[in-house]
Design an enzyme around this catalytic site. Structure first.
Site, PDB file in Angstrom:
ATOM      1  N   TYR A 162     -24.801 -85.567 -11.596  1.00 37.81           N
ATOM      2  CA  TYR A 162     -24.202 -84.515 -10.783  1.00 37.81           C
ATOM      3  C   TYR A 162     -23.320 -85.140  -9.702  1.00 37.81           C
ATOM      4  O   TYR A 162     -23.797 -85.934  -8.887  1.00 37.81           O
ATOM      5  CB  TYR A 162     -25.266 -83.648 -10.119  1.00 37.81           C
ATOM      6  CG  TYR A 162     -26.125 -82.835 -11.058  1.00 37.81           C
ATOM      7  CD1 TYR A 162     -25.808 -82.690 -12.413  1.00 37.81           C
ATOM      8  CD2 TYR A 162     -27.278 -82.207 -10.597  1.00 37.81           C
ATOM      9  CE1 TYR A 162     -26.604 -81.940 -13.259  1.00 37.81           C
ATOM     10  CE2 TYR A 162     -28.077 -81.452 -11.448  1.00 37.81           C
ATOM     11  CZ  TYR A 162     -27.749 -81.332 -12.773  1.00 37.81           C
ATOM     12  OH  TYR A 162     -28.544 -80.590 -13.615  1.00 37.81           O
ATOM     13  N   ALA A 219     -26.134 -61.147 -13.784  1.00 37.97           N
ATOM     14  CA  ALA A 219     -26.228 -60.879 -12.345  1.00 37.97           C
ATOM     15  C   ALA A 219     -25.181 -59.896 -11.836  1.00 37.97           C
ATOM     16  O   ALA A 219     -25.157 -59.571 -10.651  1.00 37.97           O
ATOM     17  CB  ALA A 219     -26.118 -62.191 -11.560  1.00 37.97           C
TER      18      ALA A 219
END
Length: 348
Positions: free
Chosen positions: A68, A243
């Site tokens: 990451y 969502a």
């Protein structure tokens, strides 16, 4: 008189059959590190605020990976632990190994994967060989500024390395004190080699699982339940697909540039658009947001210990915590699940 009341609201659960306790919601740190890696990633100052915000509300489990932001996510998490004096004996730090860490922060993980690390100067710097496991663990510890990693996760067991070598090396980094527990990420159910070979067993599986991606229910979830291994799902909101209403056209910065788009779930799963509509209906019924309902569904599954959530908005992170207050009944769950149709394996 000393008061023992803790204002933090996130409950804690055991990770599988282990004695390790984690927060019921895990903070995913892929969005923290450097915007030079991806434009949707928060830089250090804002990343630190998000980690502190989460901890103050009871999230004491943090999930990152060496790839990451090409290591900067681990660096920022380590800085947050130091800056805010987060108690090491309390917090749980999870990281992952397998991929090659770019030599510069702006190196594209996807481009590196497509090129083939061996072809562009990363020989022995990826995969799950004994050499790379030890090198990667030590590099992660340096970036995190920690003496040990709580849960080391293997992202897919590497077909180029004999599984016996990988499992022995993982056992040995635990024996050496660099790692406390080991887990897996996006692997196959048959790869539970360590359980029958007197090596350190896996205690967790970080797998993709959401209302619009339930392929793990075929083999993985029953396997985890059988062996007492906990699921800590990634992308429980399917990159945001569950969502927000289907009518929403606005996209987040991540949705504009991510290699794995939220729309992919709606394209590959023939019943998934209907599911999104049902999430919206249940949200209205409970006076909750769609994200809260979708997250509550994941948390209600008995094999799931805690979902991993990530956010670049403090408001949205606060909203996700509200999922802890949403209690779905059997009728709600059946209504949400009924339209699902089997789909192609995605991102595995």
């Amino acid at each position: 008189m000393v008061s023992f009341t803790d204002p933090r609201r996130v409950p804690y659960v055991r990770l599988g059959r282990s004695g390790l306790k984690i927060s019921k919601i895990i903070l995913g740190c892929m969005s923290y590190g450097s915007s030079k890696w991806q434009p949707w990633v928060l830089d250090e100052e804002e990343s630190l605020k998000h980690i502190k915000f989460a901890y103050d509300r009871g999230i004491q489990t943090f999930d990152t990976a060496n790839v990451y932001s090409n290591g900067m996510s681990e660096v920022v998490l380590g800085k947050a632990i130091k800056k805010y004096n987060l108690p090491r004996e309390e917090i749980v730090v999870m990281t992952k190994i397998r991929g090659a860490v770019g030599k510069t922060v702006d190196t594209s993980a996807w481009a590196l994967y497509q090129a083939g690390p061996d072809n562009v100067g990363y020989l022995n710097q990826h995969g799950l060989s004994r050499k790379h496991i030890f090198d990667a663990v030590q590099a992660s510890l340096q970036r995190l500024q920690l003496d040990y990693i709580d849960v080391l996760q293997c992202h897919r067991l590497d077909s180029d390395t004999p599984i016996e070598e990988t499992m022995q090396a993982l056992h040995d980094v635990v024996k050496a004190g660099y790692v406390r527990y080991i887990g897996m990420s996006s692997c196959y159910a048959w790869q539970y080699y360590a359980i029958t070979h007197n090596l350190t067993p896996f205690i967790s599986m970080q797998n993709q699982y959401s209302l619009v991606y339930r392929e793990e229910e075929r083999e993985m979830m029953p396997t985890l339940k059988h062996f007492g291994v906990a699921s800590i799902p990634w992308s429980p909101l399917a990159r945001g697909a569950v969502a927000r209403p289907l009518s929403t056209t606005e996209k987040t910065a991540r949705q504009e540039s991510d290699e794995m788009m939220a729309d992919l779930y709606l394209q590959l799963g023939t019943g998934n658009k209907q599911i999104v509509g049902r999430v919206e209906a249940i949200a209205k019924k409970h006076g909750a947001t769609m994200a809260q309902v979708a997250l509550a569904w994941v948390m209600a599954k008995d094999v799931v210990a805690a979902p991993i959530v990530g956010s670049t908005s403090l408001e949205k992170l606060q909203d996700l915590l509200g999922a802890l207050d949403v209690k779905l009944n059997q009728e709600d769950v059946a209504f949400l699940e009924e339209p699902y149709k089997p789909m192609a394996i995605l991102a595995h």
